[in-house]
Write an enzyme that holds these catalytic residues in place. Structure first.
Site, short mmCIF file in Angstrom:
data_model
loop_
_atom_site.label_atom_id
_atom_site.label_comp_id
_atom_site.label_asym_id
_atom_site.label_seq_id
_atom_site.Cartn_x
_atom_site.Cartn_y
_atom_site.Cartn_z
N GLY A 12 4.64 12.14 5.39
CA GLY A 12 4.33 11.05 6.30
C GLY A 12 2.99 11.30 6.95
O GLY A 12 1.95 10.96 6.39
N PHE A 52 0.88 -1.17 0.00
CA PHE A 52 0.00 0.00 0.00
C PHE A 52 0.91 1.22 0.00
O PHE A 52 1.55 1.54 1.01
CB PHE A 52 -0.89 -0.04 1.24
N ASN A 94 8.91 12.84 1.71
CA ASN A 94 8.59 14.12 2.34
C ASN A 94 7.12 14.27 2.71
O ASN A 94 6.62 15.37 2.86
CB ASN A 94 9.02 15.27 1.43
N GLU A 128 1.78 3.54 10.62
CA GLU A 128 0.31 3.65 10.40
C GLU A 128 -0.32 4.73 11.28
O GLU A 128 -1.33 4.50 11.93
CB GLU A 128 -0.37 2.30 10.59
#
Lengths: 251, 384
Positions: free
Chosen positions: B132, B124, B130, B367
């Site tokens: 996140g 995924f 640059n 995540e």
């Protein structure tokens, strides 16, 4: 071929055993139960051979968990012989199993060489005798060729015995026979719809009760601390021999 | 009163995964970690066990189980090895999840069976070098030209995407910029074999060393227009939904890791003798173990309830974020105690304590960082 697998639910091998207040059994309140490990070899062997496979387990309701494990591994159907709160000894257990096995017309009956709880190792032999079938115990190799089964068992001194037998046949399985598979997730889902037939132990045995009764349970004595032998090697050796002769009385 | 019993299927599943992890993963986890090696053998065995596509319909090769079952799978794997848990969690939540939830019937029929049962992995592609936590700031773009998407850009920290089992990636890309400067973000399916797609395994990781992490480069990667996942412009929404569910799996990694580290700590504390007594019998240590056990119970209740909400079809985003941040941080405290109780041996990689300590850190970051989780929860509390 119609194959029955006899499965016993036993406390997990890592269970810390506590004796109950009456000292006639173990305290079952905090026990995690598993399929007796030797029975897993029987389950695996039955799945490998194929044909019509049935798992049979005698015990209280909780042993349905073990039945489900066998079904999830790949056994097709199940019979639960419900003990309904009563305790039975090896003989009555064998008698009830023999009746179900005879009624079911099974050709091959596979089970572990012994249950790892009481380690009696006698139900399979008695059930075979009561069903009028042949039996070989502690086998680690099985080959089926038409109406004959060839089995091998290891004996003392590294030799092996080889037997050939017709059916019906009872076999007690030993480590080394195969590598039991894990119950896979698809297997667990399929097991949901597999039938579990219920029978009453009391009815099968016509109300007969256990011939053997447990009167007392004791935990083994705690191991005493080891003894350290001091000094130079020659003195240590002399001291060791002395202790082996006088205290341990092994030489 | 709520019912806290697992179903018979969940019990079986817990036993089978625990048994597998103990017998197959435990003997090799430290060596794989030391060598920073992704294990094809273990991954293959985890496929055989049916650990990929746990909640996916059997129609596409999945197991059709509920979400709590999946969480138990991840928890039990993480109890022994966060790395193998990562392979499975990313495979399910990030690889299979978006395709299953947002894909067309044709896309599902084409892509899901290999990912559920034919030992193929899918990535995924969200994070960029640059971009996140501010995923909306991503630069990777896709231009529709003559019925084909042309993708350019790069992605980083993509689990499962640079190994021989990698079959492709769902990549989030800017597909248009509106007059007001607002970006249209969409998800596009790119197969691993696409020309111009380069995958590079990332090495020298502190954490999750035997899971596979990739840098992906898209250099005029061209795929058919039909590879758009769901609706054009839905990419950001899809990503948020994917991460909502994915958070539960990361929480499960925290819970399972905490459980595993706690068991190691307890065992060692009972065995290690100091001043003539097991160190667990010193109250200062016993209380550490008590805190670990208590927090793990609390973490499990929180996470299982969040899963229950999801399985009931109710809103669960807030509880998922709470579970993720809490389980990760419980794991932090437990792993820290675990190393401390091991003393000098806790610093040695021969003992699993150090690995639990290192593997924990990812969970505060991956995540959605703990900071972002708190932001999500704060929004539910109407703090802003």
């Amino acid at each position: 071929m119609k194959i029955a697998v006899l499965v016993k639910q036993v406390p997990d091998t890592e269970t810390k055993i506590v004796i109950n207040a009456n000292k006639n059994g173990i305290d079952e309140s905090n026990i995690k139960y598993i399929v007796s490990p030797y029975d897993e070899y029987a389950i695996e062997e039955a799945i490998k051979i194929g044909g019509e496979t049935t798992v049979i387990s005698m015990g209280p309701d909780r042993c349905i968990e073990s039945i489900r494990t066998a079904l999830a591994m790949g056994i097709q159907k199940a019979i639960h012989i419900d003990t309904q709160g009563k305790s039975y000894d090896s003989y009555q257990t064998a008698a009830a199993l023999a009746k179900v096995i005879k009624d079911g017309g099974f050709d091959l009956v596979l089970t572990g060489k012994q249950g790892i709880d009481y380690d009696n190792g006698q139900v399979t032999q008695m059930a075979a005798e009561l069903s009028g079938a042949s039996q070989v115990m502690v086998i680690d190799k099985l080959t089926i060729n038409g109406d004959k089964a060839k089995v091998e068992r290891r004996i003392a001194g590294g030799s092996k015995e080889v037997y050939e037998s017709g059916f019906p046949l009872f076999l007690g399985c030993e480590k080394g026979l195969n590598t039991p598979r894990y119950a896979s997730l698809p297997g667990i889902m399929k097991a949901k719809s597999k039938p579990i037939e219920k029978k009453s132990a009391d009815e099968l045995l016509g109300g007969a009760t256990a011939l053997v009764e447990f009167t007392n349970f004791e935990l083994p004595p705690e191991r005493a601390a080891g003894k350290r032998i001091e000094g130079e090697p020659p003195q240590q050796a002399a001291q060791l021999v002395k202790l082996l002769r006088e205290e341990a009385k092994v030489i | 009163m709520p019912n806290y019993d697992l179903t018979p299927e969940q019990m079986l599943l817990k036993n089978t995964v625990r048994d597998f992890a103990e017998k197959e993963i435990k003997p090799v986890r430290l060596e794989l970690d030391r060598k920073e090696e992704f294990s094809y053998e273990l991954t293959g065995k985890m496929f055989d066990l049916g650990l990929f596509g746990v909640t996916c319909s059997p129609e596409y090769g999945g197991q059709g189980m509920d979400y709590l079952s999946y969480i138990i799978v991840v928890e039990e794997l993480a109890r022994i090895d966060g790395c193998q848990a990562a392979t499975v969690a990313a495979g399910n939540s990030l690889g299979i999840g978006p395709l299953y939830y947002f894909g067309s019937k044709e896309q599902k029929e084409k892509y899901l069976p290999p990912l559920c049962s034919e030992k193929k992995l899918w990535g995924f592609g969200l994070t960029e070098p640059n971009a996140g936590s501010d995923a909306g700031n991503s630069k990777t773009n896709a231009i529709l030209k003559d019925g084909q998407w042309i993708i350019n850009g790069s992605k980083i920290f993509i689990t499962n995407s640079a190994n021989e089992m990698s079959a492709g990636v769902t990549v989030q890309a800017i597909t248009d910029t509106k007059d007001n400067g607002k970006k249209e973000i969409s998800c596009i399916i790119a197969e691993q074999s696409c020309k111009g797609l380069t995958a590079k395994a990332m090495k020298n990781k502190m954490t999750w060393r035997s899971s596979n992490t990739a840098e992906l480069y898209f250099d005029d990667v061209t795929v058919p227009e039909g590879n758009l996942l769901g609706k054009r412009g839905d990419g950001f929404k899809q990503m948020l939904q994917t991460l909502d569910s994915g958070r539960l799996a990361i929480a499960a990694m925290g819970l399972g890791g905490a459980q595993g580290a706690f068991e190691e700590a307890l065992k060692y504390s009972k065995e290690r003798i100091a001043f003539g007594k097991p160190i667990s019998s010193f109250q200062i240590n016993a209380f550490k173990l008590v805190d670990c056990a208590t927090e793990i119970e609390a973490a499990r209740s929180l996470l299982y309830r969040a899963c229950w909400l999801k399985d009931q079809g109710r809103a669960f985003s807030k509880e998922a974020a709470m579970s993720k941040v809490y389980c990760s941080e419980v794991f932090y405290r437990v792993a820290n105690h675990c190393v401390q109780l091991h003393g000098g041996y806790g610093l040695m990689e021969e003992y699993p304590a150090a690995k639990y300590y290192r593997d924990q850190k990812l969970l505060d970051i991956g995540e959605g960082t703990s900071e972002i989780q708190r932001l999500v929860i704060a929004r539910y509390l109407d703090c802003f």
